[in-house]
Design an enzyme around this catalytic site. Structure first.
Site, short mmCIF file in Angstrom:
data_model
loop_
_atom_site.label_atom_id
_atom_site.label_comp_id
_atom_site.label_asym_id
_atom_site.label_seq_id
_atom_site.Cartn_x
_atom_site.Cartn_y
_atom_site.Cartn_z
N ARG B 68 0.81 -1.21 0.00
CA ARG B 68 0.00 0.00 0.00
C ARG B 68 0.85 1.26 0.00
NH1 ARG B 68 -3.00 -2.04 4.54
NH2 ARG B 68 -4.27 -3.59 3.49
N PHE B 111 -5.13 -4.80 -2.54
CA PHE B 111 -5.32 -6.15 -3.06
C PHE B 111 -6.51 -6.26 -4.00
CE2 PHE B 111 -3.09 -7.82 0.97
CZ PHE B 111 -1.86 -7.52 0.41
N LYS B 209 15.15 -26.15 9.16
CA LYS B 209 16.22 -26.09 10.14
C LYS B 209 17.15 -27.29 10.03
CE LYS B 209 14.25 -23.16 13.65
NZ LYS B 209 15.26 -22.10 13.55
N HIS B 267 3.85 -27.10 13.20
CA HIS B 267 5.21 -27.46 13.61
C HIS B 267 5.28 -28.78 14.37
CE1 HIS B 267 6.08 -23.51 12.34
NE2 HIS B 267 5.77 -22.88 13.45
#
Lengths: 307, 514
Positions: B68, B111, B209, B267
């Site tokens: 924006r 958007f 990771k 996760h």
């Protein structure tokens, strides 16, 4: 922490290492290898610094064998560095004098880290690398042709003496170029390369290795052209039916990739430093077959231009 | 001698033996939505610079920001530069920056603004001509999920999602992938309507990771661990992700979502899948995914959820040396909120390997410290040829995989206490650590994952099926909790509510102190 042990023995150095490790406990990290640096006094400091830097990726026990004067009485001076001065590794700098200078392998033997690979590095000129006593101890041997007076001659010597486990840092300096050229061929148009010209300094061993590699892999005529000493790798041109792929680096910093029908692309192509090249070398502890091919099979396939 | 053949997938310069040869992404551009957000500033932009610094981005790489703000390209470049200087792992070099900044563009718009997306399309076409991005683009949606719909629709309308021959268009989305099974499906339909399933990359940054990938090496490259990795030897498994921070600044997102949806769904269940899955036939994306899906499909909740789950809300207290407020007093949180900031759940895996071995998952905000780990706790030896007093200090053997911080692996076992006379056995640990000195040179999770997207290498990204399976597990818990009113309070800086401790106590176990 730096501890000096003047006029000492390997027994005392071993004891000190064990004591320091148990005292500092937490710093005793899992070392994956022993790195032996074979160097003279002039190159010792730079080499140890580079090794410490590289060992941040590869925790190791670093043993620098610094050869002093061969005359006079035998004597061993040691310096042990741990902690922040050692970048997390253990560094043992051994200065050898007198008759002892000829027996570096015997001096390092009791100090090798247990049950882990041994890598030897000659930052300066080196002869009979694989057959030397240190070379026999090590399963990986790293040389640097660019450091001698005549890098291309040194490279031919490496070729004559090649043994599995050898590599030269000139090869590591060509890696980025190799990656870019390989990536260019990943993409359409899928056309064979009909001939190649590789241009580089008269003293650039990386240029020779890159040319040798392209000759072996592409099975096409490869010409090696010369530029002024000190310019390093300058230019690669791979001819194809639809037009050549060119990678150009006139100023040793910024490269330009040119392909037919596509805009020129600029990229950062700075020569990697010693520590960076060493770190790359240390990430492979086995024999480098691709290097062997480029060196042993590739070099004779390359046509050397006369200009 | 004829020159070596070159075709799609056959490149004579590539050789499986050539481990040095870096995988450099092909020509492409990345379009980033939400470029002013926290994640972009702290992680994504620095990661892109680090990739450039390591020479892994293609020549001509371009990055387009969409947002924006009333910025021009130069102002955008300045913002990127600040983010990079603050957050990059590798040292800042002008050479690298100059080449990267040449390819920075900014497109201003909302958007729902057709014109802005048309301008974005024009920008990408121009980059293609000027810089040779090859028509390849990855759209990084670092935006709230409710914005996915309008953005995807716009990408579709403006033709940005359409891949031409020999070029690709990919989309990268971040968790949360919905807030329950139904919304996850809806979200997926929104995205899959526009992009093919193979072009959608869901980022779970844990999977990037080193330690998580090392878990696969630990299990499948060694002879030592896999033989005991089953119910004959394993007593139970604890998977913990503890945060010391509160919901700082994320109230709008967090209220109504809660710890279980925020962390367990993605996760922790991914970590469970990697810990419990069978050996994949190879580490190819499909093979890995097949095993993960198989084990996730075998995960069951116990019948009585009152005994198998716990949840809590932090109250005011001392987080270490800092005095902190309670969840209900945080800015932007409804004082009557029933959102949990701590969640623990007991799961069972119905396979031959894991029958009878509970997996305890817990996560929370404002816990004792920041730590993520997988602890595999072993049974006690069936017979101890010592007196009871000799082994009273002996705990259960354990393998702990520390995901963060201080990445590494710990092995805990009993050892004789030195000294003459009585035999006494006590727990000791053997530690492998990636060590602070070494991780500074190992790549950040986002570097790895962004590069994998650009290379089109999907093994580390969960697919929609995995997301669905995870919601299937969690939905029942969420419905159960919704009927139960307020979560139990726990003081900030402690290890969670009493009900969590009771959850394990009922099974005669206790949570590890991580």
């Amino acid at each position: 922490m730096i501890t000096e042990l003047p006029d000492t023995t390997t027994k005392d150095i071993s004891k000190l290492l064990v004591r320091l490790r148990s005292e500092t406990g937490a710093m005793a990290l899992g070392r994956v290898m022993t790195l032996i640096i074979v160097v003279d006094e002039g190159g010792a400091d730079d080499a140890v610094e580079a090794a410490i830097h590289a060992s941040r990726q590869h925790p190791s026990r670093i043993i620098a064998l610094v050869a002093g004067s061969g005359r006079g009485a035998s004597r061993l001076d040691a310096q042990v560095r741990l902690g922040t001065e050692a970048g997390g590794s253990e560094v043992v700098v051994l200065r050898l004098y007198g008759e002892l200078t000829k027996h570096g392998a015997s001096v390092v033997t009791p100090l090798l880290a247990a049950d882990s690979p041994i890598v030897a590095w000659w930052p300066g000129p080196a002869d009979d690398v694989a057959t030397s006593p240190i070379g026999q101890l090590a399963s990986r041997r790293i040389t640097d042709a660019s450091q001698g007076g005549n890098p291309r001659k040194a490279l031919h010597r490496r070729r004559a003496e090649y043994a599995a486990g050898d590599t030269d840092m000139a090869w590591a300096r060509a890696t980025r170029w190799r990656g870019l050229l390989a990536t260019a061929l990943d993409l359409p148009p899928y056309e064979p390369v009909t001939s190649v010209t590789v241009t580089g300094a008269t003293d650039s061993a990386s240029t020779d290795l890159l040319a040798g590699w392209l000759a072996v892999r592409l099975r096409c005529p490869v010409r090696r052209a010369r530029s002024a000493p000190g310019t390093g790798l300058v230019h690669v041109r791979m001819e194809r039916k639809s037009g050549p792929i060119e990678l150009d680096r006139p100023d040793r910093r910024t490269g330009t990739l040119t392909q037919p029908g596509q805009p020129d692309r600029r990229l950062d192509l700075v020569r990697p430093g010693t520590a960076q090249s060493l770190a790359e070398e240390l990430s492979r502890l086995g024999a480098d077959e691709v290097y062997r091919e480029a060196l042993v099979k590739g070099l004779p396939l390359v046509t050397n231009a006369r200009n | 001698m004829s020159p070596a053949r070159i075709s799609r997938g056959t490149n004579p310069l590539r050789d499986p033996d050539d481990l040095r040869l870096p995988k450099i992404a092909g020509p492409c551009a990345v379009v980033m939505f939400g470029v002013t957000g926290d994640l972009a500033r702290k992680k994504l932009l620095p990661a892109i610079y680090d990739l450039a610094g390591r020479g892994l981005l293609p020549p001509g790489f371009s990055l387009v920001g969409f947002g924006r703000r009333d910025w021009d390209d130069a102002q955008f470049a300045q913002t990127v530069r600040e983010a990079v200087e603050a957050g990059a792992r590798t040292t800042f070099r002008e050479d690298v920056w100059r080449n990267l900044s040449d390819g920075l563009r900014f497109v201003q718009g909302e958007f729902d603004d057709d014109a802005a997306f048309d301008k974005l399309a024009a920008t990408l076409r121009a980059l293609d001509e000027e810089r040779g991005t090859g028509g390849n683009a990855a759209f990084y949606l670092s935006i709230p999920p409710d914005a996915f719909e309008p953005v995807c629709a716009q990408l579709d309308r403006s033709g940005l999602a359409t891949q031409e021959q020999d070029s690709w268009r990919r989309v990268i989305i971040e968790k949360p992938f919905g807030h329950d099974l139904a919304s996850a499906r809806e979200l997926n339909q929104t995205v899959e309507h526009v992009f093919g399933a193979d072009s959608i990359f869901r980022i779970d940054h844990y999977l990037g990771k080193e330690t998580v990938q090392n878990l696969l090496a630990l299990r499948f490259a060694n002879q030592l661990f896999e033989p005991v990795w089953n119910s004959h030897y394993v007593d139970h498994v604890q998977i913990t992700m503890a945060e010391d921070i509160g919901i700082a600044g994320r109230a709008g997102y967090y209220d109504g979502i809660g710890a279980a949806r925020d962390v367990i769904q993605n996760h922790l269940l991914q970590l469970l899948a990697l810990t419990a899955m069978e050996q994949p036939n190879s580490f190819g994306a499909d093979e890995l995914r097949a095993e993960k899906e198989k084990v996730l499909a075998a995960v069951r909740l116990p019948e009585d959820l009152a005994k198998a789950t716990a949840r809590g809300q932090y109250t005011a207290g001392w987080q270490g040396s800092e005095k902190v407020t309670g969840f209900l007093q945080e800015d932007g949180i409804d004082p009557g909120s029933t959102t949990e900031t701590y969640a623990a759940v007991k799961l069972e895996v119905y396979t031959r390997r894991w029958a009878g071995v509970p997996f305890y998952l817990r996560t929370g905000k404002r816990l004792g410290k920041r730590v993520t780990e997988i602890a595999v706790i072993f049974r006690r030896a069936p017979h101890l040829p010592f007196t009871d007093t000799a082994t009273e200090e002996l705990g259960q053997n354990a393998i702990v995989i520390r995901v963060q911080p201080d990445e590494g692996t710990t092995l805990r076992f009993g050892s004789k206490v030195p000294g003459a006379g009585t035999m006494q056995v006590r727990d000791v640990t053997m530690d492998f650590s990636y060590g602070s000195a070494f991780t500074e040179s190992s790549p950040e999770a986002y570097e790895r994952l962004i590069l994998d997207v650009l290379l089109g290498d999907p093994p580390l990204f969960p697919r929609h099926r995995e997301v669905e399976l995870s919601w299937r597990i969690l939905d029942r818990v969420e419905r159960f909790w919704a009927r139960k009113g307020r979560p139990e309070g726990y003081e900030a800086g402690t290890w969670g509510p009493r009900s969590a401790a009771e959850l394990l106590a009922r099974d005669r176990r206790e949570w590890r102190l991580p």
